[in-house]
Design an enzyme around this catalytic site. Structure first.
Site, mmCIF file in Angstrom:
data_model
loop_
_atom_site.group_PDB
_atom_site.id
_atom_site.type_symbol
_atom_site.label_atom_id
_atom_site.label_comp_id
_atom_site.label_asym_id
_atom_site.label_seq_id
_atom_site.Cartn_x
_atom_site.Cartn_y
_atom_site.Cartn_z
ATOM 1 N N GLY A 1 53.087 58.076 71.418
ATOM 2 C CA GLY A 1 52.504 58.136 70.079
ATOM 3 C C GLY A 1 52.700 59.552 69.567
ATOM 4 O O GLY A 1 53.581 59.842 68.760
ATOM 5 N N ARG B 1 40.484 66.103 65.085
ATOM 6 C CA ARG B 1 40.908 66.570 66.411
ATOM 7 C C ARG B 1 40.377 67.953 66.788
ATOM 8 O O ARG B 1 39.964 68.144 67.929
ATOM 9 C CB ARG B 1 42.438 66.551 66.529
ATOM 10 C CG ARG B 1 43.044 65.154 66.369
ATOM 11 C CD ARG B 1 44.534 65.137 66.669
ATOM 12 N NE ARG B 1 44.772 65.260 68.101
ATOM 13 C CZ ARG B 1 45.231 66.348 68.691
ATOM 14 N NH1 ARG B 1 45.508 67.428 67.988
ATOM 15 N NH2 ARG B 1 45.404 66.372 69.988
ATOM 16 N N CYS C 1 29.094 68.089 55.523
ATOM 17 C CA CYS C 1 27.809 68.605 55.985
ATOM 18 C C CYS C 1 27.655 68.380 57.487
ATOM 19 O O CYS C 1 26.854 67.563 57.949
ATOM 20 C CB CYS C 1 26.678 67.988 55.188
ATOM 21 S SG CYS C 1 26.715 68.570 53.491
ATOM 22 N N GLU C 2 28.483 69.056 58.226
ATOM 23 C CA GLU C 2 28.511 69.099 59.682
ATOM 24 C C GLU C 2 29.202 70.428 59.992
ATOM 25 O O GLU C 2 29.846 71.005 59.124
ATOM 26 C CB GLU C 2 29.404 67.994 60.288
ATOM 27 C CG GLU C 2 29.046 66.581 59.961
ATOM 28 C CD GLU C 2 27.974 66.015 60.857
ATOM 29 O OE1 GLU C 2 27.667 66.649 61.889
ATOM 30 O OE2 GLU C 2 27.430 64.961 60.502
#
Ligand code: PLP
Length: 417
Positions: free
Chosen positions: A270, A307, A337-338
Protein backbone atom coordinates in the site's frame (compact mmCIF):
# COMPACT_ATOMS: atom_id res chain seq x y z
CA UNK A 1 18.00 20.00 4.87
CA UNK A 2 15.19 21.90 3.23
CA UNK A 3 15.25 21.70 -0.52
CA UNK A 4 14.98 25.25 -1.74
CA UNK A 5 12.91 24.69 -4.82
CA UNK A 6 12.24 28.01 -6.42
CA UNK A 7 9.12 26.70 -8.05
CA UNK A 8 7.66 23.59 -6.58
CA UNK A 9 6.35 21.53 -9.49
CA UNK A 10 4.72 18.18 -10.10
CA UNK A 11 5.28 16.88 -13.64
CA UNK A 12 6.10 20.43 -14.66
CA UNK A 13 2.85 21.77 -13.23
CA UNK A 14 3.30 24.56 -10.72
CA UNK A 15 1.97 23.48 -7.33
CA UNK A 16 0.88 27.03 -6.46
CA UNK A 17 -1.14 27.11 -9.68
CA UNK A 18 -2.83 23.86 -8.64
CA UNK A 19 -3.60 25.40 -5.23
CA UNK A 20 -5.09 28.46 -6.92
CA UNK A 21 -7.16 26.47 -9.36
CA UNK A 22 -8.62 23.87 -6.99
CA UNK A 23 -8.51 25.62 -3.60
CA UNK A 24 -7.14 24.45 -0.25
CA UNK A 25 -6.78 22.22 1.65
CA UNK A 26 -6.07 19.78 -1.15
CA UNK A 27 -4.56 16.36 -1.67
CA UNK A 28 -2.45 16.20 -4.83
CA UNK A 29 -1.12 12.90 -6.20
CA UNK A 30 1.56 12.39 -8.83
CA UNK A 31 0.67 9.44 -11.08
CA UNK A 32 4.26 9.20 -12.31
CA UNK A 33 5.49 8.43 -8.80
CA UNK A 34 3.07 5.52 -8.54
CA UNK A 35 4.10 4.19 -11.94
CA UNK A 36 7.77 4.54 -10.99
CA UNK A 37 7.22 2.49 -7.80
CA UNK A 38 5.42 -0.25 -9.68
CA UNK A 39 8.31 -0.40 -12.14
CA UNK A 40 10.84 -0.60 -9.34
CA UNK A 41 9.02 -3.51 -7.74
CA UNK A 42 8.71 -5.35 -11.07
CA UNK A 43 12.34 -4.94 -12.01
CA UNK A 44 13.46 -6.08 -8.54
CA UNK A 45 11.50 -9.33 -8.82
CA UNK A 46 12.22 -9.96 -12.48
CA UNK A 47 13.03 -13.65 -12.08
CA UNK A 48 9.73 -14.79 -10.59
CA UNK A 49 6.05 -14.85 -11.50
CA UNK A 50 5.22 -11.67 -9.57
CA UNK A 51 1.69 -10.40 -8.91
CA UNK A 52 1.26 -7.02 -7.25
CA UNK A 53 -1.96 -6.59 -5.29
CA UNK A 54 -2.33 -2.94 -4.34
CA UNK A 55 -3.63 -2.62 -0.77
CA UNK A 56 -6.50 -0.28 -1.54
CA UNK A 57 -6.99 0.94 2.00
CA UNK A 58 -3.85 3.09 1.74
CA UNK A 59 -5.50 5.42 -0.77
CA UNK A 60 -9.03 4.43 -1.64
CA UNK A 61 -10.05 6.39 -4.67
CA UNK A 62 -11.60 4.73 -7.70
CA UNK A 63 -9.39 6.69 -10.14
CA UNK A 64 -6.27 5.54 -8.29
CA UNK A 65 -7.60 1.98 -8.54
CA UNK A 66 -8.13 2.51 -12.27
CA UNK A 67 -4.56 3.72 -12.63
CA UNK A 68 -3.34 0.59 -10.84
CA UNK A 69 -5.38 -1.60 -13.15
CA UNK A 70 -4.10 0.28 -16.20
CA UNK A 71 -0.59 -0.51 -14.94
CA UNK A 72 -1.37 -4.21 -14.59
CA UNK A 73 -1.58 -4.17 -10.80
CA UNK A 74 -4.33 -6.17 -9.04
CA UNK A 75 -5.80 -5.26 -5.69
CA UNK A 76 -6.09 -6.30 -2.09
CA UNK A 77 -9.20 -5.34 -0.13
CA UNK A 78 -10.05 -5.47 3.55
CA UNK A 79 -13.76 -4.80 3.14
CA UNK A 80 -16.38 -5.76 0.59
CA UNK A 81 -16.95 -2.08 -0.14
CA UNK A 82 -13.32 -1.64 -1.17
CA UNK A 83 -13.73 -4.61 -3.48
CA UNK A 84 -16.89 -3.05 -4.96
CA UNK A 85 -14.91 0.09 -5.72
CA UNK A 86 -12.30 -2.10 -7.36
CA UNK A 87 -14.98 -3.64 -9.55
CA UNK A 88 -16.17 -0.13 -10.50
CA UNK A 89 -12.57 0.51 -11.51
CA UNK A 90 -12.80 -2.49 -13.83
CA UNK A 91 -11.14 -5.26 -11.85
CA UNK A 92 -12.42 -8.80 -12.25
CA UNK A 93 -13.53 -10.11 -8.83
CA UNK A 94 -10.94 -12.87 -9.15
CA UNK A 95 -8.19 -10.22 -9.30
CA UNK A 96 -9.22 -8.91 -5.91
CA UNK A 97 -7.89 -10.51 -2.76
CA UNK A 98 -10.22 -10.15 0.24
CA UNK A 99 -8.30 -10.13 3.51
CA UNK A 100 -10.81 -9.60 6.29
CA UNK A 101 -9.85 -9.48 9.93
CA UNK A 102 -12.63 -10.44 12.26
CA UNK A 103 -15.49 -9.44 9.93
CA UNK A 104 -18.97 -11.01 10.05
CA UNK A 105 -19.87 -14.20 8.20
CA UNK A 106 -22.45 -12.13 6.32
CA UNK A 107 -19.66 -10.06 4.79
CA UNK A 108 -17.68 -13.20 3.96
CA UNK A 109 -20.74 -14.53 2.17
CA UNK A 110 -21.00 -11.32 0.13
CA UNK A 111 -17.33 -11.61 -0.77
CA UNK A 112 -17.72 -15.20 -1.93
CA UNK A 113 -20.90 -14.31 -3.86
CA UNK A 114 -18.98 -11.55 -5.64
CA UNK A 115 -16.23 -14.03 -6.51
CA UNK A 116 -13.35 -12.45 -4.59
CA UNK A 117 -10.27 -14.44 -3.58
CA UNK A 118 -10.95 -15.16 0.10
CA UNK A 119 -8.12 -15.00 2.59
CA UNK A 120 -9.03 -16.75 5.87
CA UNK A 121 -7.62 -15.22 9.04
CA UNK A 122 -9.02 -17.36 11.87
CA UNK A 123 -9.79 -20.99 12.70
CA UNK A 124 -13.50 -20.29 13.35
CA UNK A 125 -13.75 -18.71 9.89
CA UNK A 126 -11.93 -21.68 8.35
CA UNK A 127 -14.44 -24.00 10.03
CA UNK A 128 -17.35 -21.88 8.80
CA UNK A 129 -16.03 -21.81 5.25
CA UNK A 130 -15.70 -25.60 5.41
CA UNK A 131 -19.25 -26.07 6.65
CA UNK A 132 -20.71 -23.54 4.21
CA UNK A 133 -18.77 -24.14 1.01
CA UNK A 134 -16.71 -27.29 1.44
CA UNK A 135 -14.07 -27.49 -1.25
CA UNK A 136 -16.01 -25.44 -3.78
CA UNK A 137 -14.39 -22.12 -2.83
CA UNK A 138 -10.60 -21.98 -3.14
CA UNK A 139 -9.13 -20.12 -0.20
CA UNK A 140 -5.94 -18.57 0.98
CA UNK A 141 -4.86 -18.85 4.62
CA UNK A 142 -3.38 -15.96 6.55
CA UNK A 143 -0.62 -17.13 8.87
CA UNK A 144 0.89 -15.30 11.78
CA UNK A 145 4.54 -16.38 11.71
CA UNK A 146 5.34 -14.73 15.07
CA UNK A 147 8.17 -12.64 13.84
CA UNK A 148 8.57 -9.42 15.74
CA UNK A 149 10.02 -6.76 13.51
CA UNK A 150 9.94 -3.02 13.27
CA UNK A 151 9.66 -0.29 15.81
CA UNK A 152 6.02 0.72 15.87
CA UNK A 153 3.82 -1.69 17.81
CA UNK A 154 0.70 0.02 16.43
CA UNK A 155 1.50 -1.05 12.89
CA UNK A 156 3.30 -4.33 13.39
CA UNK A 157 1.00 -7.29 12.96
CA UNK A 158 3.20 -10.38 12.99
CA UNK A 159 4.10 -10.62 16.67
CA UNK A 160 2.69 -13.24 19.03
CA UNK A 161 0.01 -11.03 20.55
CA UNK A 162 -1.22 -9.60 17.28
CA UNK A 163 -4.88 -10.17 16.38
CA UNK A 164 -4.00 -10.92 12.75
CA UNK A 165 -3.84 -14.32 11.11
CA UNK A 166 -3.78 -17.89 12.37
CA UNK A 167 -0.80 -18.72 14.54
CA UNK A 168 1.80 -20.94 12.94
CA UNK A 169 1.73 -22.84 16.24
CA UNK A 170 -1.76 -24.00 15.22
CA UNK A 171 -0.45 -25.62 12.05
CA UNK A 172 -1.95 -29.01 12.85
CA UNK A 173 -5.32 -27.47 13.73
CA UNK A 174 -5.41 -25.76 10.34
CA UNK A 175 -4.56 -29.02 8.65
CA UNK A 176 -7.29 -30.85 10.57
CA UNK A 177 -10.02 -28.44 9.41
CA UNK A 178 -8.73 -28.49 5.84
CA UNK A 179 -8.80 -32.31 5.82
CA UNK A 180 -12.21 -32.48 7.46
CA UNK A 181 -13.85 -30.43 4.69
CA UNK A 182 -11.42 -31.24 1.87
CA UNK A 183 -10.82 -27.51 1.53
CA UNK A 184 -9.07 -26.26 -1.56
CA UNK A 185 -6.09 -24.18 -0.38
CA UNK A 186 -4.84 -22.02 -3.24
CA UNK A 187 -2.57 -19.71 -1.29
CA UNK A 188 -0.67 -19.01 1.88
CA UNK A 189 -0.34 -15.47 3.17
CA UNK A 190 1.57 -13.44 5.70
CA UNK A 191 1.43 -9.73 6.30
CA UNK A 192 3.65 -8.77 9.13
CA UNK A 193 3.15 -5.02 9.35
CA UNK A 194 4.73 -1.98 7.87
CA UNK A 195 8.20 -1.82 9.29
CA UNK A 196 10.43 -4.46 7.75
CA UNK A 197 13.87 -2.99 7.35
CA UNK A 198 15.82 -5.72 5.64
CA UNK A 199 15.53 -8.75 3.44
CA UNK A 200 16.52 -11.11 6.23
CA UNK A 201 13.41 -10.42 8.29
CA UNK A 202 11.32 -10.91 5.17
CA UNK A 203 13.09 -14.17 4.45
CA UNK A 204 12.41 -15.50 7.94
CA UNK A 205 8.70 -15.01 7.28
CA UNK A 206 9.10 -16.61 3.87
CA UNK A 207 10.78 -19.68 5.35
CA UNK A 208 7.78 -20.19 7.64
CA UNK A 209 5.47 -20.30 4.62
CA UNK A 210 7.81 -22.44 2.50
CA UNK A 211 7.88 -24.97 5.30
CA UNK A 212 4.11 -24.87 5.79
CA UNK A 213 3.57 -25.25 2.02
CA UNK A 214 4.52 -28.91 2.25
CA UNK A 215 1.12 -29.50 3.92
CA UNK A 216 -0.73 -28.37 0.78
CA UNK A 217 -0.26 -29.75 -2.69
CA UNK A 218 -2.58 -27.49 -4.73
CA UNK A 219 -1.07 -24.10 -4.02
CA UNK A 220 -1.14 -21.44 -6.74
CA UNK A 221 0.46 -18.57 -4.87
CA UNK A 222 2.40 -17.47 -1.86
CA UNK A 223 1.50 -13.99 -0.66
CA UNK A 224 4.09 -12.07 1.33
CA UNK A 225 1.77 -9.17 2.17
CA UNK A 226 3.60 -5.92 2.56
CA UNK A 227 5.97 -4.40 5.08
CA UNK A 228 8.02 -2.25 2.77
CA UNK A 229 9.43 0.63 4.76
CA UNK A 230 9.43 3.93 2.92
CA UNK A 231 11.49 7.06 3.62
CA UNK A 232 9.67 9.90 5.33
CA UNK A 233 12.76 11.96 5.94
CA UNK A 234 16.26 12.07 4.62
CA UNK A 235 18.42 9.34 6.10
CA UNK A 236 15.44 7.13 7.06
CA UNK A 237 16.18 3.46 6.92
CA UNK A 238 14.19 2.09 3.99
CA UNK A 239 13.65 -1.31 2.49
CA UNK A 240 16.26 -1.91 -0.18
CA UNK A 241 13.81 -3.25 -2.73
CA UNK A 242 16.44 -4.38 -5.23
CA UNK A 243 18.27 -6.36 -2.55
CA UNK A 244 15.01 -7.76 -1.22
CA UNK A 245 13.95 -8.71 -4.74
CA UNK A 246 17.17 -10.56 -5.42
CA UNK A 247 17.14 -12.50 -2.17
CA UNK A 248 13.45 -13.30 -2.01
CA UNK A 249 13.34 -14.28 -5.70
CA UNK A 250 16.26 -16.62 -5.22
CA UNK A 251 14.70 -18.23 -2.16
CA UNK A 252 11.38 -18.46 -3.98
CA UNK A 253 12.84 -20.11 -7.05
CA UNK A 254 14.52 -22.82 -5.04
CA UNK A 255 11.31 -23.29 -3.04
CA UNK A 256 9.33 -23.74 -6.27
CA UNK A 257 11.80 -26.34 -7.44
CA UNK A 258 11.37 -28.23 -4.22
CA UNK A 259 7.61 -27.87 -4.39
CA UNK A 260 7.67 -29.21 -7.94
CA UNK A 261 5.78 -26.39 -9.60
CA UNK A 262 6.19 -22.71 -10.32
CA UNK A 263 3.90 -20.70 -8.08
CA UNK A 264 2.97 -17.03 -8.20
CA UNK A 265 4.67 -14.70 -5.76
CA UNK A 266 2.30 -12.05 -4.48
CA UNK A 267 2.91 -8.79 -2.66
CA UNK A 268 0.31 -6.38 -1.32
CA UNK A 269 2.03 -3.02 -1.01
CA UNK A 270 0.00 0.00 0.00
CA UNK A 271 2.33 2.61 1.42
CA UNK A 272 5.18 1.67 -0.89
CA UNK A 273 3.13 2.44 -3.99
CA UNK A 274 1.28 5.57 -2.89
CA UNK A 275 3.01 7.28 0.05
CA UNK A 276 5.46 9.37 -1.92
CA UNK A 277 3.02 10.34 -4.65
CA UNK A 278 0.88 12.37 -2.24
CA UNK A 279 1.08 15.97 -1.05
CA UNK A 280 -1.37 17.59 1.35
CA UNK A 281 -1.46 21.30 0.50
CA UNK A 282 -2.70 23.60 3.23
CA UNK A 283 -2.82 27.34 3.90
CA UNK A 284 -1.35 29.10 6.90
CA UNK A 285 -4.07 30.78 8.97
CA UNK A 286 -2.12 32.22 11.88
CA UNK A 287 1.49 32.62 12.92
CA UNK A 288 1.53 32.92 16.72
CA UNK A 289 4.63 33.82 18.66
CA UNK A 290 4.44 32.44 22.18
CA UNK A 291 7.24 33.05 24.67
CA UNK A 292 8.68 29.57 24.10
CA UNK A 293 7.60 28.65 20.58
CA UNK A 294 6.33 30.02 17.32
CA UNK A 295 3.20 28.22 16.20
CA UNK A 296 1.98 27.98 12.64
CA UNK A 297 -1.72 27.08 12.49
CA UNK A 298 -2.96 25.77 9.14
CA UNK A 299 -6.39 25.09 7.64
CA UNK A 300 -6.13 21.36 8.27
CA UNK A 301 -5.56 19.02 11.16
CA UNK A 302 -5.97 15.46 12.37
CA UNK A 303 -9.22 15.38 10.42
CA UNK A 304 -7.19 15.33 7.19
CA UNK A 305 -3.87 13.75 8.10
CA UNK A 306 -3.88 11.82 11.35
CA UNK A 307 -0.62 9.90 10.98
CA UNK A 308 1.61 12.39 12.82
CA UNK A 309 -0.73 12.29 15.84
CA UNK A 310 -1.60 8.59 15.70
CA UNK A 311 1.73 7.04 14.71
CA UNK A 312 4.18 9.86 15.45
CA UNK A 313 5.00 9.80 11.77
CA UNK A 314 7.32 12.42 10.36
CA UNK A 315 6.24 14.31 7.26
CA UNK A 316 8.56 16.66 5.47
CA UNK A 317 7.02 20.13 5.10
CA UNK A 318 7.67 22.54 2.27
CA UNK A 319 6.84 26.20 2.28
CA UNK A 320 5.59 26.26 -1.28
CA UNK A 321 4.86 29.97 -1.48
CA UNK A 322 8.03 31.22 0.24
CA UNK A 323 10.71 28.61 -0.48
CA UNK A 324 13.57 31.11 -0.29
CA UNK A 325 12.59 32.74 3.01
CA UNK A 326 15.04 32.82 5.92
CA UNK A 327 14.91 29.64 7.91
CA UNK A 328 13.16 29.79 11.29
CA UNK A 329 11.88 27.18 13.70
CA UNK A 330 8.16 26.49 13.89
CA UNK A 331 5.72 24.14 15.51
CA UNK A 332 3.06 23.38 12.91
CA UNK A 333 -0.41 22.67 14.28
CA UNK A 334 -3.92 22.08 13.00
CA UNK A 335 -7.19 23.97 13.49
CA UNK A 336 -9.02 21.15 15.25
CA UNK A 337 -10.00 21.45 18.92
CA UNK A 338 -7.52 18.75 19.89
CA UNK A 339 -3.78 18.79 20.19
CA UNK A 340 -3.09 18.10 16.54
CA UNK A 341 0.57 18.82 16.04
CA UNK A 342 1.99 18.06 12.62
CA UNK A 343 5.58 18.95 13.49
CA UNK A 344 7.44 20.26 16.53
CA UNK A 345 10.36 22.69 16.30
CA UNK A 346 10.72 22.29 12.55
CA UNK A 347 13.05 24.56 10.57
CA UNK A 348 11.13 26.09 7.66
CA UNK A 349 11.61 29.04 5.34
CA UNK A 350 9.91 32.06 6.94
CA UNK A 351 6.18 31.29 7.22
CA UNK A 352 3.72 34.15 6.83
CA UNK A 353 -0.07 34.10 7.15
CA UNK A 354 -1.47 32.90 3.81
CA UNK A 355 1.59 30.85 2.89
CA UNK A 356 0.92 27.51 1.24
CA UNK A 357 2.59 24.55 2.93
CA UNK A 358 2.87 21.02 1.60
CA UNK A 359 2.99 17.94 3.82
CA UNK A 360 4.99 15.36 1.90
CA UNK A 361 4.55 11.60 1.77
CA UNK A 362 0.86 12.10 2.41
CA UNK A 363 -0.49 9.68 -0.20
CA UNK A 364 -0.84 6.63 2.04
CA UNK A 365 -3.30 6.65 4.94
CA UNK A 366 -3.87 10.36 4.42
CA UNK A 367 -7.22 10.94 2.77
CA UNK A 368 -8.29 7.35 3.44
CA UNK A 369 -8.14 8.01 7.19
CA UNK A 370 -9.65 11.50 6.96
CA UNK A 371 -12.86 12.36 8.76
CA UNK A 372 -15.36 15.20 9.09
CA UNK A 373 -14.52 15.74 12.78
CA UNK A 374 -15.42 19.24 13.98
CA UNK A 375 -17.94 19.27 11.10
CA UNK A 376 -15.22 20.23 8.66
CA UNK A 377 -15.04 19.20 5.05
CA UNK A 378 -12.56 16.64 3.85
CA UNK A 379 -10.17 17.98 1.19
CA UNK A 380 -10.64 17.59 -2.54
CA UNK A 381 -8.26 15.23 -4.35
CA UNK A 382 -6.37 15.94 -7.56
CA UNK A 383 -4.36 13.50 -9.65
CA UNK A 384 -1.62 14.84 -11.91
CA UNK A 385 -1.54 12.51 -14.89
CA UNK A 386 0.37 13.00 -18.13
CA UNK A 387 1.22 16.58 -17.22
CA UNK A 388 -2.30 17.73 -16.31
CA UNK A 389 -4.15 17.93 -12.99
CA UNK A 390 -7.55 16.20 -12.74
CA UNK A 391 -10.06 16.36 -9.89
CA UNK A 392 -10.66 12.82 -8.68
CA UNK A 393 -12.75 13.83 -5.67
CA UNK A 394 -14.67 17.01 -5.22
CA UNK A 395 -14.46 19.11 -2.12
CA UNK A 396 -17.27 18.39 0.32
CA UNK A 397 -20.11 20.78 0.96
CA UNK A 398 -22.41 21.46 3.88
CA UNK A 399 -25.02 19.27 2.21
CA UNK A 400 -22.53 16.36 2.35
CA UNK A 401 -22.18 16.86 6.09
CA UNK A 402 -25.95 16.85 6.56
CA UNK A 403 -26.65 13.93 4.23
CA UNK A 404 -28.42 11.17 6.11
CA UNK A 405 -29.06 13.22 9.23
CA UNK A 406 -32.70 13.42 10.27
CA UNK A 407 -33.87 16.66 11.80
CA UNK A 408 -36.34 15.66 14.53
CA UNK A 409 -39.32 17.88 15.18
CA UNK A 410 -39.95 18.13 18.93
CA UNK A 411 -43.40 18.99 20.11
CA UNK A 412 -42.55 21.75 22.49
CA UNK A 413 -39.69 24.12 22.80
CA UNK A 414 -37.87 23.87 26.09
CA UNK A 415 -38.97 26.84 28.19
CA UNK A 416 -36.66 28.17 30.79
CA UNK A 417 -38.45 29.32 33.93
C1 PLP B 1 -2.71 -2.74 5.15
C2 PLP B 1 -2.38 -3.98 4.46
C3 PLP B 1 -1.38 -4.01 3.49
C4 PLP B 1 -0.57 -2.81 3.08
O1 PLP B 1 0.33 -2.38 4.06
P1 PLP B 1 1.33 -1.17 3.74
O2 PLP B 1 2.11 -1.01 4.96
O3 PLP B 1 0.51 0.02 3.42
O4 PLP B 1 2.15 -1.56 2.57
C5 PLP B 1 -1.15 -5.21 2.86
N1 PLP B 1 -1.84 -6.32 3.16
C6 PLP B 1 -2.81 -6.33 4.11
C7 PLP B 1 -3.56 -7.56 4.38
C8 PLP B 1 -3.11 -5.16 4.79
O5 PLP B 1 -4.07 -5.17 5.72
Amino acid sequence: MQLKDRNYQIQGVDVLAIADEFGLPLYVYDANKIIEKIGLLRSSFAGVNLKIKYAAKALTNVSILKLMRQQGVDMDSVSVNEARMGMLAGFEPSQIMFTPSGVSFDEIREAVDLGLQLNVDSLPLLEWVGQTYGHSVPISIRINPHIAEGGNIKISTGHADSKFGISILQRSDIRAVVDKYQLSVAGLHIHTGSDFKNADAFLRGAEVLFDLASDYSDLKFIDFGSGFKVAYKEGDHVTDVADLGRKVSEAFQSFCQQYGRELELWFEPGKFLVSECGHLLVRTNIVKENPSRTFVAVDSGLNHLIRPMMYDSYHDIKNVSNPLGDEKTYTVVGYICETDTFATDRPLPDVRPGDVLSFENAGAYGFSMASTYNARFRPAEVLVYDGSPYVIRQRETFADLMRGQEILEFEEEFVKN
